[in-house]
Design an enzyme around this catalytic site. Sequence first.
Site, PDB file in Angstrom:
ATOM      1  N   SER A 115       0.854  -1.192   0.000  1.00 45.58           N
ATOM      2  CA  SER A 115       0.000   0.000   0.000  1.00 45.58           C
ATOM      3  C   SER A 115       0.886   1.238   0.000  1.00 45.58           C
ATOM      4  O   SER A 115       1.984   1.225   0.580  1.00 45.58           O
ATOM      5  CB  SER A 115      -0.877   0.029   1.256  1.00 45.58           C
ATOM      6  OG  SER A 115      -1.538   1.271   1.370  1.00 45.58           O
ATOM      7  N   TYR A 152      -1.797  -0.370  10.305  1.00 45.25           N
ATOM      8  CA  TYR A 152      -1.940  -0.961   8.967  1.00 45.25           C
ATOM      9  C   TYR A 152      -0.767  -0.515   8.074  1.00 45.25           C
ATOM     10  O   TYR A 152      -0.170  -1.332   7.354  1.00 45.25           O
ATOM     11  CB  TYR A 152      -3.275  -0.517   8.367  1.00 45.25           C
ATOM     12  CG  TYR A 152      -3.471  -0.765   6.889  1.00 45.25           C
ATOM     13  CD1 TYR A 152      -3.934  -1.987   6.424  1.00 45.25           C
ATOM     14  CD2 TYR A 152      -3.209   0.249   5.951  1.00 45.25           C
ATOM     15  CE1 TYR A 152      -4.131  -2.195   5.061  1.00 45.25           C
ATOM     16  CE2 TYR A 152      -3.398   0.043   4.601  1.00 45.25           C
ATOM     17  CZ  TYR A 152      -3.856  -1.178   4.156  1.00 45.25           C
ATOM     18  OH  TYR A 152      -4.044  -1.384   2.806  1.00 45.25           O
TER      19      TYR A 152
END
Length: 248
Positions: free
Chosen positions: A143, A157
């Site tokens: 990501s 995350y």
Amino acid sequence: MQNVVLITGGSRGIGAATARLLGQRNYTVIINYKQNHQAAQSVANSIITSGGKAYVVQTDITDEQAVVTMFDKIKADIGMVTHLVNNAGVLSTQTRVEHMSAERINKMLTHNVTPYFICAREAIKHMRLSANPSQCAIVNVSSAASYLGGANEYVDYAAAKGAIDSFTKGLSLELAAEQIRVNGVRPGCIYTDIHADGGEPQRVDRLASALPLKRGGTAEEVANAIAWLLSNEASFTTGGFIDLAGGK
Ligand code: NAP
């Protein structure tokens, strides 16, 4: 050589778009999912209807023994996995680090990091037994949060995705001599259901105008990069990343 690709979390979002694309490109596509059988079967049906080959396999990839069993079953029923897309991932609701519990942080690691290692470990065994290991490849879906940090939303995350970037680099070097390539993609704001898990279904719309390209991305745009990295067109690329984050 029969190209057999396993896509974890292939039933929705980026995984589903990747499954559909690879289904058109002569891969036998194995769509892993955790609970939504209907979504997984629908992706498989669309591939089969278009003349491709697809299978669905329900396995919670956070369960190590279940992952081993999944790979054994694929070997027995379909053949060796030659390509792996480590894609399934989860978000927790948005909050700041000062409010994060150990339970929450650990969940981000056990759901977003450990399964990538375990699925790659099992895939490598398949690749070495395949007809042509040097044609095999892994793509890890990381990501843009890994380099942006996820501040005020989900630093846990983001840190898990940072671990995936390190994993991608390290594994690529371990496998380079065998010509098995390992690369990563780093999506930014992509229109999928995952943002609802973060507690803000409209998150991409909120952030889109602040992106240099002034819009959110699509799962298909990420799938195109994954497909390229898996293919022989990317034969001299390993340990690399493609950022699909609208310029961020
Ligand atoms: P999504 O739309 O929420 O889909 C998640 C997929 O993962 C579903 O197929 C789900 O299956 C599966 N899954 C979740 N936990 C699983 C488990 N334990 N075992 C097996 N399958 C599991 O997600 P997405 O947005 O496409 O995200 C895909 C990847 O891209 C993730 O790694 C995510 O972190 C990354 N990413 C996404 C964005 C974005 O903006 N969307 C940005 C950067 C990175 P079920 O439905 O059966 O549970």
